[in-house]
Design a protein around this motif. Structure first.
Motif, mmCIF file in Angstrom:
data_model
loop_
_atom_site.group_PDB
_atom_site.id
_atom_site.type_symbol
_atom_site.label_atom_id
_atom_site.label_comp_id
_atom_site.label_asym_id
_atom_site.label_seq_id
_atom_site.Cartn_x
_atom_site.Cartn_y
_atom_site.Cartn_z
ATOM 1 N N HIS A 1 -51.879 -0.810 -0.029
ATOM 2 C CA HIS A 1 -51.674 -0.646 1.423
ATOM 3 C C HIS A 1 -50.973 0.699 1.947
ATOM 4 O O HIS A 1 -51.412 1.694 1.879
ATOM 5 C CB HIS A 1 -50.895 -2.091 2.023
ATOM 6 N N HIS B 1 -41.717 0.609 9.882
ATOM 7 C CA HIS B 1 -41.489 -0.411 11.048
ATOM 8 C C HIS B 1 -41.587 -1.928 10.574
ATOM 9 O O HIS B 1 -41.683 -2.058 9.516
ATOM 10 C CB HIS B 1 -42.707 -0.326 12.220
ATOM 11 N N ASP C 1 -46.616 -6.242 7.138
ATOM 12 C CA ASP C 1 -47.193 -5.579 6.071
ATOM 13 C C ASP C 1 -46.681 -4.091 5.811
ATOM 14 O O ASP C 1 -47.237 -3.217 5.022
ATOM 15 C CB ASP C 1 -48.781 -5.177 6.512
ATOM 16 N N HIS C 2 -45.463 -3.950 6.403
ATOM 17 C CA HIS C 2 -44.708 -2.731 5.878
ATOM 18 C C HIS C 2 -43.051 -3.097 5.664
ATOM 19 O O HIS C 2 -42.677 -2.622 4.723
ATOM 20 C CB HIS C 2 -44.535 -1.825 7.166
ATOM 21 N N ASP D 1 -47.840 3.607 10.256
ATOM 22 C CA ASP D 1 -49.052 2.892 11.054
ATOM 23 C C ASP D 1 -48.886 4.348 12.377
ATOM 24 O O ASP D 1 -48.070 3.869 13.062
ATOM 25 C CB ASP D 1 -48.739 1.677 11.752
ATOM 26 N N HIS E 1 -53.550 2.538 3.730
ATOM 27 C CA HIS E 1 -53.911 1.577 4.871
ATOM 28 C C HIS E 1 -55.314 1.318 5.031
ATOM 29 O O HIS E 1 -55.651 1.237 6.263
ATOM 30 C CB HIS E 1 -53.221 2.011 6.148
#
Ligand code: NI
Ligand code: MN
Length: 223
Positions: free
Chosen positions: A9, A49, A53-54, A135, A185
């Motif tokens: 990711h 952030h 998923d981060h 992102d 990503h």
């Protein structure tokens, strides 16, 4: 030797024999994760952030290892409230660490925390310059980032839908003029399925910038 390892990711480990940095540690519940949170050892965790998923396993890893979380102020506060070490920075700010410095770059994206801002990172790691875009949408000031820092490796999202897709990421690479591009990503879920090979071919053909595809668990030496 400086090693950059892709854990799936947007998660990367950047390390040498002295210091290990972890970016966006989404490992638990990550379908393409190449590591479990419990096996990571690091001194710093950079969080772009607070989307799940981060931010991922950042707090759990920081609690176990004593690592310092580096992020924008609102995300850093969210982490500090859970009793881990956090270093708050913000967009445009640069700060020196034992390994070099971290420069917080803009990222056009939600922060995942009220009043916060998503970011990217330009890290000087013992002289190697790594840009983790986080992102983000494409933005013209990426050209300025490329002028401010001579980027050795740019980690760019190509998944589309939530971030830049391959077409925009190729233009981003052209603006940044890094020595190497590594896509991230994508292919975590069907919604962000992409061909990294097509992206590689496009960037290398049109812009003559090398693209290295890292599969989860693979590492590259930064020269
Ligand atoms: Ni996000
Ligand atoms: Mn994301």
């Amino acid at each position: 030797m400086t090693e950059l390892k892709f854990l799936g990711h947007a998660c990367f480990l950047l390390k040498n024999d002295k210091v290990t940095l972890l970016f966006d540690p989404f490992l638990t519940d990550n379908p393409i994760s190449a590591a479990s949170a419990g096996e990571i050892d690091c001194q710093y965790i950079l969080v772009s952030h607070a989307h799940a998923d981060h931010l991922g396993d950042a707090v759990a890893i920081a609690k176990r290892t004593g690592a310092t979380i580096v992020s924008t102020a609102e995300v850093a506060r969210l982490c500090a409230e859970q009793n881990v070490k956090a270093h708050a920075m913000h967009l445009g700010g640069k700060h020196g660490f034992e390994f070099g410095f971290v420069r917080i770059t803009p990222a056009f994206h939600g922060s995942g925390v009220p009043g916060g801002h998503a970011c990217g990172f330009i890290v000087n790691f013992f002289g190697k310059i790594i840009y983790h875009a986080g992102d983000t949408a494409i933005f013209g000031d990426m050209a300025l980032l490329g002028r401010l820092e001579s980027i050795d490796a740019a980690l760019l999202p190509i998944g589309d839908n939530f971030t830049m897709g391959p077409q925009d990421a190729a233009e981003a690479a052209h603006m940044l003029q890094p020595k190497l591009v590594i896509p991230m990503h994508y292919n975590t879920w069907p919604l962000i399925a992409q061909s990294p090979e097509a992206f590689q071919e496009d960037v290398q053909t049109r812009f003559k910038i090398p693209v290295k595809i890292l599969h989860p668990g693979e590492a590259t030496e930064l020269k």
